[in-house]
Design a protein around this motif. Structure first.
Motif, PDB file in Angstrom:
ATOM      1  N   GLU A 123      -3.425  17.491 -56.324  1.00  0.00           N
ATOM      2  CA  GLU A 123      -2.386  16.936 -55.437  1.00  0.00           C
ATOM      3  C   GLU A 123      -1.803  18.027 -54.541  1.00  0.00           C
ATOM      4  N   GLU A 124      -1.544  19.213 -55.137  1.00  0.00           N
ATOM      5  CA  GLU A 124      -0.992  20.318 -54.346  1.00  0.00           C
ATOM      6  C   GLU A 124      -1.997  20.783 -53.289  1.00  0.00           C
ATOM      7  N   GLN A 127      -2.047  18.258 -50.507  1.00  0.00           N
ATOM      8  CA  GLN A 127      -0.856  18.409 -49.657  1.00  0.00           C
ATOM      9  C   GLN A 127      -1.048  19.593 -48.701  1.00  0.00           C
ATOM     10  N   GLU A 130      -3.365  18.542 -45.944  1.00  0.00           N
ATOM     11  CA  GLU A 130      -2.684  17.698 -44.952  1.00  0.00           C
ATOM     12  C   GLU A 130      -1.813  18.529 -44.022  1.00  0.00           C
ATOM     13  N   GLU A 131      -1.127  19.531 -44.569  1.00  0.00           N
ATOM     14  CA  GLU A 131      -0.297  20.416 -43.744  1.00  0.00           C
ATOM     15  C   GLU A 131      -1.166  21.180 -42.738  1.00  0.00           C
TER      16      GLU A 131
END
Length: 145
Positions: A123-124, A127, A130-131
Protein backbone atom coordinates in the motif's frame (compact mmCIF):
# COMPACT_ATOMS: atom_id res chain seq x y z
CA UNK A 1 -10.28 -39.24 -5.11
CA UNK A 2 -6.48 -39.17 -5.47
CA UNK A 3 -4.57 -40.50 -8.47
CA UNK A 4 -3.25 -43.38 -6.40
CA UNK A 5 -6.55 -44.53 -4.87
CA UNK A 6 -7.25 -47.04 -7.60
CA UNK A 7 -3.86 -48.66 -6.99
CA UNK A 8 -4.03 -49.09 -3.22
CA UNK A 9 -1.54 -46.27 -2.59
CA UNK A 10 0.95 -47.50 -5.20
CA UNK A 11 2.62 -45.03 -7.55
CA UNK A 12 0.98 -44.59 -10.94
CA UNK A 13 1.88 -47.10 -13.64
CA UNK A 14 2.94 -46.23 -17.19
CA UNK A 15 -0.67 -46.82 -18.25
CA UNK A 16 -1.72 -43.97 -15.95
CA UNK A 17 0.72 -41.48 -17.50
CA UNK A 18 -0.58 -39.16 -20.18
CA UNK A 19 -0.64 -35.60 -21.43
CA UNK A 20 -3.63 -33.24 -21.46
CA UNK A 21 -5.62 -34.23 -24.53
CA UNK A 22 -7.02 -30.74 -25.16
CA UNK A 23 -3.56 -29.17 -25.05
CA UNK A 24 -2.11 -31.75 -27.41
CA UNK A 25 -5.07 -31.34 -29.78
CA UNK A 26 -4.50 -27.56 -29.79
CA UNK A 27 -0.80 -28.00 -30.55
CA UNK A 28 -1.57 -30.43 -33.37
CA UNK A 29 -4.12 -28.06 -34.91
CA UNK A 30 -1.59 -25.20 -34.78
CA UNK A 31 0.85 -27.25 -36.88
CA UNK A 32 -1.67 -28.47 -39.43
CA UNK A 33 -3.04 -26.42 -42.33
CA UNK A 34 -6.49 -24.93 -41.60
CA UNK A 35 -8.27 -27.39 -43.91
CA UNK A 36 -6.71 -30.51 -42.31
CA UNK A 37 -7.98 -32.09 -39.11
CA UNK A 38 -6.58 -34.79 -36.87
CA UNK A 39 -8.50 -37.93 -35.92
CA UNK A 40 -8.92 -38.73 -32.22
CA UNK A 41 -7.01 -41.98 -32.70
CA UNK A 42 -4.12 -40.07 -34.25
CA UNK A 43 -4.05 -37.60 -31.36
CA UNK A 44 -4.06 -40.49 -28.87
CA UNK A 45 -1.19 -42.16 -30.74
CA UNK A 46 0.81 -38.92 -30.68
CA UNK A 47 0.21 -38.68 -26.92
CA UNK A 48 1.42 -42.28 -26.47
CA UNK A 49 4.56 -41.47 -28.48
CA UNK A 50 5.22 -38.34 -26.43
CA UNK A 51 4.80 -40.21 -23.14
CA UNK A 52 7.17 -42.93 -24.39
CA UNK A 53 9.71 -40.28 -25.46
CA UNK A 54 9.53 -38.59 -22.04
CA UNK A 55 9.91 -41.98 -20.35
CA UNK A 56 12.96 -42.82 -22.49
CA UNK A 57 14.68 -39.50 -21.82
CA UNK A 58 13.89 -39.49 -18.10
CA UNK A 59 15.13 -43.09 -17.69
CA UNK A 60 18.39 -42.24 -19.44
CA UNK A 61 18.75 -39.03 -17.40
CA UNK A 62 18.14 -41.02 -14.22
CA UNK A 63 20.93 -43.43 -15.21
CA UNK A 64 23.31 -40.51 -15.79
CA UNK A 65 22.26 -39.00 -12.47
CA UNK A 66 22.96 -42.27 -10.64
CA UNK A 67 26.36 -42.62 -12.35
CA UNK A 68 27.25 -39.19 -10.97
CA UNK A 69 25.99 -40.22 -7.50
CA UNK A 70 23.37 -37.46 -7.58
CA UNK A 71 19.91 -37.74 -6.09
CA UNK A 72 18.16 -35.15 -8.25
CA UNK A 73 17.88 -35.12 -12.03
CA UNK A 74 19.20 -31.76 -13.21
CA UNK A 75 18.62 -30.08 -16.58
CA UNK A 76 22.18 -31.04 -17.55
CA UNK A 77 21.27 -34.72 -17.07
CA UNK A 78 18.38 -34.31 -19.52
CA UNK A 79 20.66 -32.65 -22.07
CA UNK A 80 23.24 -35.43 -21.67
CA UNK A 81 20.49 -38.04 -22.06
CA UNK A 82 19.30 -36.42 -25.30
CA UNK A 83 22.85 -36.46 -26.66
CA UNK A 84 23.41 -40.10 -25.62
CA UNK A 85 20.20 -41.18 -27.31
CA UNK A 86 20.96 -39.39 -30.57
CA UNK A 87 18.74 -36.32 -30.14
CA UNK A 88 21.57 -33.76 -30.31
CA UNK A 89 19.42 -31.67 -32.63
CA UNK A 90 17.17 -30.73 -29.69
CA UNK A 91 19.90 -29.67 -27.27
CA UNK A 92 20.62 -26.16 -28.60
CA UNK A 93 16.98 -25.09 -28.34
CA UNK A 94 16.65 -26.73 -24.91
CA UNK A 95 19.78 -24.94 -23.67
CA UNK A 96 18.31 -21.63 -24.89
CA UNK A 97 15.04 -22.30 -23.06
CA UNK A 98 17.00 -23.25 -19.92
CA UNK A 99 18.95 -19.97 -20.07
CA UNK A 100 15.70 -18.01 -20.45
CA UNK A 101 14.16 -19.91 -17.53
CA UNK A 102 17.15 -19.25 -15.26
CA UNK A 103 17.12 -15.55 -16.20
CA UNK A 104 13.38 -15.31 -15.48
CA UNK A 105 13.92 -16.93 -12.07
CA UNK A 106 16.73 -14.48 -11.23
CA UNK A 107 14.58 -11.54 -12.34
CA UNK A 108 11.70 -12.78 -10.18
CA UNK A 109 13.99 -13.21 -7.16
CA UNK A 110 15.47 -9.74 -7.72
CA UNK A 111 11.99 -8.17 -7.79
CA UNK A 112 11.00 -9.89 -4.56
CA UNK A 113 14.19 -8.84 -2.80
CA UNK A 114 13.76 -5.21 -3.94
CA UNK A 115 10.26 -5.20 -2.46
CA UNK A 116 11.52 -6.74 0.78
CA UNK A 117 14.54 -4.40 0.88
CA UNK A 118 12.28 -1.34 0.65
CA UNK A 119 10.77 -2.14 4.04
CA UNK A 120 7.46 -0.70 2.82
CA UNK A 121 4.09 -2.35 2.48
CA UNK A 122 2.48 -2.74 -0.93
CA UNK A 123 0.00 0.00 0.00
CA UNK A 124 2.83 2.40 0.88
CA UNK A 125 4.61 1.61 -2.36
CA UNK A 126 1.38 2.12 -4.33
CA UNK A 127 0.90 5.49 -2.64
CA UNK A 128 4.47 6.51 -3.54
CA UNK A 129 3.83 5.42 -7.11
CA UNK A 130 0.67 7.53 -7.31
CA UNK A 131 2.59 10.54 -5.95
CA UNK A 132 5.26 10.05 -8.61
CA UNK A 133 2.57 9.82 -11.31
CA UNK A 134 0.96 13.03 -10.02
CA UNK A 135 4.31 14.85 -10.07
CA UNK A 136 4.99 13.57 -13.58
CA UNK A 137 1.54 14.70 -14.81
CA UNK A 138 2.05 18.14 -13.26
CA UNK A 139 5.48 18.46 -14.84
CA UNK A 140 4.08 17.39 -18.22
CA UNK A 141 1.18 19.85 -17.98
CA UNK A 142 3.56 22.72 -17.06
CA UNK A 143 5.76 21.86 -20.03
CA UNK A 144 2.69 21.97 -22.32
CA UNK A 145 1.83 25.52 -21.26
Amino acid sequence: MSDNEGHGGLPPTDDDLSLPKATVAKMISEFLPKDVSCAKETRDLIIECCVEFIHLISSEANEICEQESKKTIAPEHIISALKRLGFEGFTEEIEDVLKDHKKAQKDRERKVSKLEASGLTEEELAQQQEELFAKSRAKFQNAQQ
